[in-house]
Scaffold this motif. Structure first.
Motif, PDB file in Angstrom:
ATOM      1  N   GLU A 220      24.247  50.750  31.924  1.00  0.00           N
ATOM      2  CA  GLU A 220      23.247  51.595  31.273  1.00  0.00           C
ATOM      3  C   GLU A 220      23.832  52.311  30.061  1.00  0.00           C
ATOM      4  O   GLU A 220      23.128  52.554  29.077  1.00  0.00           O
ATOM      5  CB  GLU A 220      22.693  52.612  32.270  1.00  0.00           C
ATOM      6  CG  GLU A 220      21.787  51.993  33.330  1.00  0.00           C
ATOM      7  CD  GLU A 220      21.335  53.007  34.352  1.00  0.00           C
ATOM      8  OE1 GLU A 220      22.032  54.036  34.514  1.00  0.00           O
ATOM      9  OE2 GLU A 220      20.292  52.775  34.998  1.00  0.00           O
ATOM     10  N   GLU A 221      25.128  52.657  30.133  1.00  0.00           N
ATOM     11  CA  GLU A 221      25.764  53.341  29.004  1.00  0.00           C
ATOM     12  C   GLU A 221      25.778  52.469  27.754  1.00  0.00           C
ATOM     13  O   GLU A 221      25.728  52.978  26.632  1.00  0.00           O
ATOM     14  CB  GLU A 221      27.191  53.737  29.380  1.00  0.00           C
ATOM     15  CG  GLU A 221      27.260  54.888  30.381  1.00  0.00           C
ATOM     16  CD  GLU A 221      28.688  55.187  30.809  1.00  0.00           C
ATOM     17  OE1 GLU A 221      29.603  54.447  30.360  1.00  0.00           O
ATOM     18  OE2 GLU A 221      28.885  56.140  31.578  1.00  0.00           O
ATOM     19  N   VAL A 222      25.830  51.154  27.922  1.00  0.00           N
ATOM     20  CA  VAL A 222      25.834  50.239  26.772  1.00  0.00           C
ATOM     21  C   VAL A 222      24.510  50.335  26.017  1.00  0.00           C
ATOM     22  O   VAL A 222      24.459  50.237  24.786  1.00  0.00           O
ATOM     23  CB  VAL A 222      26.102  48.794  27.241  1.00  0.00           C
ATOM     24  CG1 VAL A 222      25.975  47.814  26.073  1.00  0.00           C
ATOM     25  CG2 VAL A 222      27.478  48.687  27.885  1.00  0.00           C
ATOM     26  N   PHE A 223      23.419  50.558  26.766  1.00  0.00           N
ATOM     27  CA  PHE A 223      22.087  50.543  26.166  1.00  0.00           C
ATOM     28  C   PHE A 223      21.519  51.955  25.966  1.00  0.00           C
ATOM     29  O   PHE A 223      20.333  52.086  25.659  1.00  0.00           O
ATOM     30  CB  PHE A 223      21.115  49.755  27.061  1.00  0.00           C
ATOM     31  CG  PHE A 223      21.468  48.309  27.236  1.00  0.00           C
ATOM     32  CD1 PHE A 223      21.121  47.374  26.269  1.00  0.00           C
ATOM     33  CD2 PHE A 223      22.143  47.875  28.361  1.00  0.00           C
ATOM     34  CE1 PHE A 223      21.435  46.046  26.432  1.00  0.00           C
ATOM     35  CE2 PHE A 223      22.465  46.546  28.539  1.00  0.00           C
ATOM     36  CZ  PHE A 223      22.124  45.623  27.566  1.00  0.00           C
ATOM     37  N   GLU A 224      22.337  53.005  26.134  1.00  0.00           N
ATOM     38  CA  GLU A 224      21.777  54.346  26.170  1.00  0.00           C
ATOM     39  C   GLU A 224      21.110  54.764  24.865  1.00  0.00           C
ATOM     40  O   GLU A 224      20.186  55.574  24.863  1.00  0.00           O
ATOM     41  CB  GLU A 224      22.857  55.355  26.555  1.00  0.00           C
ATOM     42  CG  GLU A 224      23.997  55.495  25.552  1.00  0.00           C
ATOM     43  CD  GLU A 224      25.016  56.535  26.020  1.00  0.00           C
ATOM     44  OE1 GLU A 224      24.702  57.265  26.965  1.00  0.00           O
ATOM     45  OE2 GLU A 224      26.108  56.594  25.438  1.00  0.00           O
ATOM     46  N   TRP A 225      21.533  54.209  23.723  1.00  0.00           N
ATOM     47  CA  TRP A 225      20.939  54.614  22.440  1.00  0.00           C
ATOM     48  C   TRP A 225      19.614  53.915  22.160  1.00  0.00           C
ATOM     49  O   TRP A 225      18.873  54.308  21.264  1.00  0.00           O
ATOM     50  CB  TRP A 225      21.904  54.338  21.295  1.00  0.00           C
ATOM     51  CG  TRP A 225      23.102  55.237  21.332  1.00  0.00           C
ATOM     52  CD1 TRP A 225      24.368  54.901  21.692  1.00  0.00           C
ATOM     53  CD2 TRP A 225      23.141  56.635  21.025  1.00  0.00           C
ATOM     54  NE1 TRP A 225      25.191  55.996  21.638  1.00  0.00           N
ATOM     55  CE2 TRP A 225      24.468  57.081  21.222  1.00  0.00           C
ATOM     56  CE3 TRP A 225      22.182  57.553  20.609  1.00  0.00           C
ATOM     57  CZ2 TRP A 225      24.850  58.391  21.020  1.00  0.00           C
ATOM     58  CZ3 TRP A 225      22.578  58.863  20.391  1.00  0.00           C
ATOM     59  CH2 TRP A 225      23.894  59.271  20.597  1.00  0.00           C
ATOM     60  N   VAL A 226      19.300  52.873  22.917  1.00  0.00           N
ATOM     61  CA  VAL A 226      18.064  52.121  22.640  1.00  0.00           C
ATOM     62  C   VAL A 226      17.150  52.067  23.855  1.00  0.00           C
ATOM     63  O   VAL A 226      16.071  51.491  23.782  1.00  0.00           O
ATOM     64  CB  VAL A 226      18.390  50.680  22.177  1.00  0.00           C
ATOM     65  CG1 VAL A 226      19.162  50.698  20.873  1.00  0.00           C
ATOM     66  CG2 VAL A 226      19.173  49.920  23.243  1.00  0.00           C
ATOM     67  N   ALA A 227      17.558  52.643  24.977  1.00  0.00           N
ATOM     68  CA  ALA A 227      16.806  52.487  26.218  1.00  0.00           C
ATOM     69  C   ALA A 227      15.400  53.063  26.122  1.00  0.00           C
ATOM     70  O   ALA A 227      14.452  52.494  26.667  1.00  0.00           O
ATOM     71  CB  ALA A 227      17.558  53.142  27.377  1.00  0.00           C
ATOM     72  N   ASP A 228      15.245  54.187  25.419  1.00  0.00           N
ATOM     73  CA  ASP A 228      13.929  54.830  25.353  1.00  0.00           C
ATOM     74  C   ASP A 228      12.926  54.042  24.530  1.00  0.00           C
ATOM     75  O   ASP A 228      11.716  54.223  24.676  1.00  0.00           O
ATOM     76  CB  ASP A 228      14.059  56.245  24.763  1.00  0.00           C
ATOM     77  CG  ASP A 228      14.661  57.221  25.751  1.00  0.00           C
ATOM     78  OD1 ASP A 228      14.893  56.803  26.900  1.00  0.00           O
ATOM     79  OD2 ASP A 228      14.910  58.379  25.385  1.00  0.00           O
ATOM     80  N   GLU A 229      13.383  53.164  23.638  1.00  0.00           N
ATOM     81  CA  GLU A 229      12.482  52.409  22.773  1.00  0.00           C
ATOM     82  C   GLU A 229      12.482  50.917  23.096  1.00  0.00           C
ATOM     83  O   GLU A 229      11.951  50.135  22.331  1.00  0.00           O
ATOM     84  CB  GLU A 229      12.898  52.602  21.307  1.00  0.00           C
ATOM     85  CG  GLU A 229      12.806  54.031  20.826  1.00  0.00           C
ATOM     86  CD  GLU A 229      13.186  54.153  19.374  1.00  0.00           C
ATOM     87  OE1 GLU A 229      14.342  54.483  19.101  1.00  0.00           O
ATOM     88  OE2 GLU A 229      12.323  53.887  18.512  1.00  0.00           O
TER      89      GLU A 229
END
Length: 698
Positions: A220-229
């Motif tokens: 999840e940390e890999v995708f944390e900057w884009v997870a919300d979108e």
């Protein structure tokens, strides 16, 4: 039967919405018979239709659901909270199955089979406690022992604008590859035709298999900057599943040191939809719900449209006869006919636009379930109040406002409302309240999201902004400026990242999405009392009533709903304040003056204010006075996108073609105020530097 698939999906999704809303209204102690009947009828309809179209897994699953509901309906079985929870999960499961069928992807029946087993346990009158929980949490609970040898299945469908935000999927793949062995398959279902392809947009999705001992949090940390979108699903590979059982993931393993290893296996093109029901052994990715290709319109709107077309035909026939043998004696009748044609055309246009208008209840309907689930997850007691659900809004605007509203409501529950213990200590009721209200105001729609929670903490926001270097410790900010900081990219006051919030990639996206709809968002907050977010949106993005203005040799259009008044300025009421900004005293208010000629680099027709006009406009809570050379008249215009046909232009929301064939630009008042503010800051900064230079030289 494939020609009827779209109607089946539309009716099924409506049935699921009815089931969910009815389940949320149920009182287990004394369930309403009509509510139970509504749930049963919806399930029965989905079962019958899915059986007709050959969607066997959906029909089998709904049959078990229908059997339980029938027992409740005839009084053979009582309801409890556990059964209602399972029924709500069944609604989610059915929605996922239907979206997979609609998107042409294979069905994942693991959850439906687990739910069927749970319902059969209930039907066998076994204790509810023996039912295995078929939710994602159960899979996560066993992830630690499965992930060490089997790894994870990752479905990643990024936002179309992911590249514009500086996020690169290839970089994420490299980070994943450092955790283990990565296999990836590109998903091309969103890829447009070549002539519609924009290089700055991402139209790909990926399904990946990562063999690693790392836990879910690391991924999840890999995708944390884009997870919300983005659409992101991370699930453990079942222990009994080997790599050979995943035919969609046969690409070569990705090496951490080579970007060229990011390869894609050939795309598996699914066969026609009915055959997908038998492909239960293929793990399916979460399909993006296809945007509705149709819209349901009430019969009275259709009747009105038919009547107007009839009137238009009569007017056209009259004008045709006049044109056959025209002379000056018929000029009066020609003018009368043209006036009638203009009247009919305007009414026809308004009638067509009404067809696109839908009640905002279509958007509000998603929140009761979301509030229920999120409040239970966070251990809070929340009451949701909805009002103004019948307020109508353009379908295009409604589709794009859904995600910002979801984020604001989630933030209100997570950050705004306190826990029951905290509310009791503060002298408040244990149950917090979130209110959503929609209403019309002029040519706009206002949406209020209000909570009675702790409000925005001014000191905490300021401290976080200083720590993030958004402001300096010496900056003196008003309450409005402090509250505006929460919309800065990357800003978050959450102390830890959770599944709900904390990544700092939310409120800036909310404001950007609203501004793309030519809207605005304002916030008012009182510490300890609560917060109110007010969204202002145009009713439609297709047509607006505009005021034509002359600036130099250019003609611009100001949206009529933004204009407060127009007037001839009295030079005695114009004052210059610090920084070189002119303000106009209008009654008891001082309004900044924006010279459009300076903003757009146009040579004005008049040099002094005494020969110009001031048009006072309002955007959000800000008023400014625009300096124009002349007012040319009002006109309803059809908006053409500048970004789609040319590129984004600051201060301009779109363009239109006037009656003489020329192109006129439509002013974006919100953007214009921001541009003028930046320009004024730059001028003030240059003046300050020049003053300091003169002092140093002196």
């Amino acid at each position: 039967l494939s020609q009827f698939h779209q109607v089946f999906f539309e009716e099924s999704f409506e049935g699921l919405q009815t089931m969910e809303s009815s389940l949320l209204e149920l009182d287990c102690a004394s369930p309403d018979a009509e509510t139970i009947n509504a749930i049963f009828r919806a399930a029965h309809s989905i079962k019958g239709s899915s059986s007709t179209f050959g969607f066997t897994p959906v029909a089998e699953f709904t049959h078990v659901l229908e059997t339980l509901l029938d027992q409740v309906r005839v009084g053979q079985r009582s309801l409890n909270a556990e059964i209602v929870d399972l029924l709500l999960r069944s609604v989610d499961c059915l929605g996922g199955m239907l979206r997979s069928l609609q998107g042409g992807t294979a069905l994942d029946v693991a959850q439906s089979q687990a739910l069927i087993a749970a319902f059969n346990t209930i039907l066998a009158d076994k204790p509810v406690a023996t039912i295995a929980v078929p939710a994602a949490s159960a899979a996560s609970a066993s992830a630690s022992k499965d992930s060490a040898t089997q790894g994870w299945i990752i479905d990643f469908i990024p936002s179309v604008n992911v590249l514009r935000t500086g996020n690169e999927p290839a970089r994420m793949f490299r980070e994943l590859a450092e955790l283990g062995t990565l296999q990836t398959t590109a998903l091309l279902d969103r890829l447009p035709l070549l002539n519609a392809l924009t290089p700055e947009e991402c139209h790909l999705g990926w399904q990946m298999r990562l063999t690693t001992a790392a836990d879910k949090k690391k991924i999840e940390e890999v995708f944390e900057w884009v997870a919300d979108e983005s659409e992101l699903r991370i699930e453990p590979v079942p222990a009994a599943q080997s790599a050979a059982a995943v035919p969609e993931l046969q690409a070569a393993p990705l090496q951490a040191t080579s970007l060229q290893a990011v390869s894609s296996a050939p795309v598996v093109i699914p066969t026609d939809l009915p055959e997908l029901a038998d492909k239960t052994d293929v793990p399916a990715r979460s399909a993006r719900a296809a945007e509705a290709a149709s819209i349901r319109v009430s019969i009275d709107k259709i009747d009105s449209l038919v009547n107007l077309v009839g009137e238009l035909v009569i007017t056209q026939s009259m004008l045709g006869q006049l044109g056959t043998d025209f002379d000056m004696s018929r000029l009066a009748r020609l003018q009368e006919g043209l006036a009638q044609l203009e009247h009919n055309t305007r009414e026809l246009q308004e009638s067509v636009m009404r067809i696109r208008m839908l009640p905002i209840s279509f958007t509000f309907s998603r929140f009761p379930r979301m509030v229920r689930d999120l409040s239970r997850q966070l251990g809070k007691k929340v009451e949701l109040k909805l009002s103004g659900e019948q307020t109508e809004l353009d379908k295009t605007v409604m589709e794009k406002i859904g995600d910002p509203l979801v984020h604001l409501v989630r933030n209100a529950i997570d950050h705004g409302l306190e826990t029951p213990e905290q509310r009791r200590a503060a002298g408040k009721p244990e149950i917090g309240t979130i209110s959503l209200n929609a209403c019309h105001q002029g040519g706009n729609i206002l949406i209020d999201i209000r909570d009675d929670g702790r409000g925005l903490n001014r000191d905490r926001i300021r401290a976080k902004a200083i720590a993030s270097q958004l402001i300096s410790p010496t900056d003196i900010l008003s309450d409005e400026q402090i509250q505006d900081l929460i919309f800065r990219p990357g800003f978050s006051t959450a102390e830890q990242v959770t599944d709900v919030s904390g990544r700092g990639v939310g409120m800036d996206v909310v404001r950007r999405n609203i501004q793309e709809l030519s809207g605005s968002i304002d916030v008012k907050s009182v510490a300890g009392v609560g917060s109110t977010f007010t969204i202002r949106l145009p009713l439609t993005l297709a047509i607006l009533d505009g005021q034509l203005i002359q600036v130099g040799d250019q003609v611009f259009i100001i949206p009529l709903v933004a204009i407060v008044e127009s007037l001839l300025p009295d030079p005695a009421l114009v004052n210059r304040v610090a920084g070189g900004c002119d303000v106009f005293r209008l009654r008891n208010d001082y309004i900044p003056i924006i010279r459009l000629a300076e903003v757009f680099g146009i040579k004005p027709s008049n040099d002094g204010l005494e020969k110009c006009l001031l048009v006072v406009v309002e955007a959000g809570n800000a008023k400014v006075a625009l300096v124009v050379d002349d007012l040319l008249g009002q006109q309803q215009v059809v908006i053409k996108s500048m970004e789609a046909n040319y590129r984004k232009v600051e201060g301009i929301s779109g363009a239109t073609i006037l009656g003489d064939g020329t192109v006129s630009l439509i002013l974006d008042i919100t953007d214009l105020i921001q541009m003028a503010g930046v320009r004024q800051q730059q001028k003030s900064g240059l003046k300050l530097v020049a003053d300091r230079s003169r002092v140093a030289q002196g």
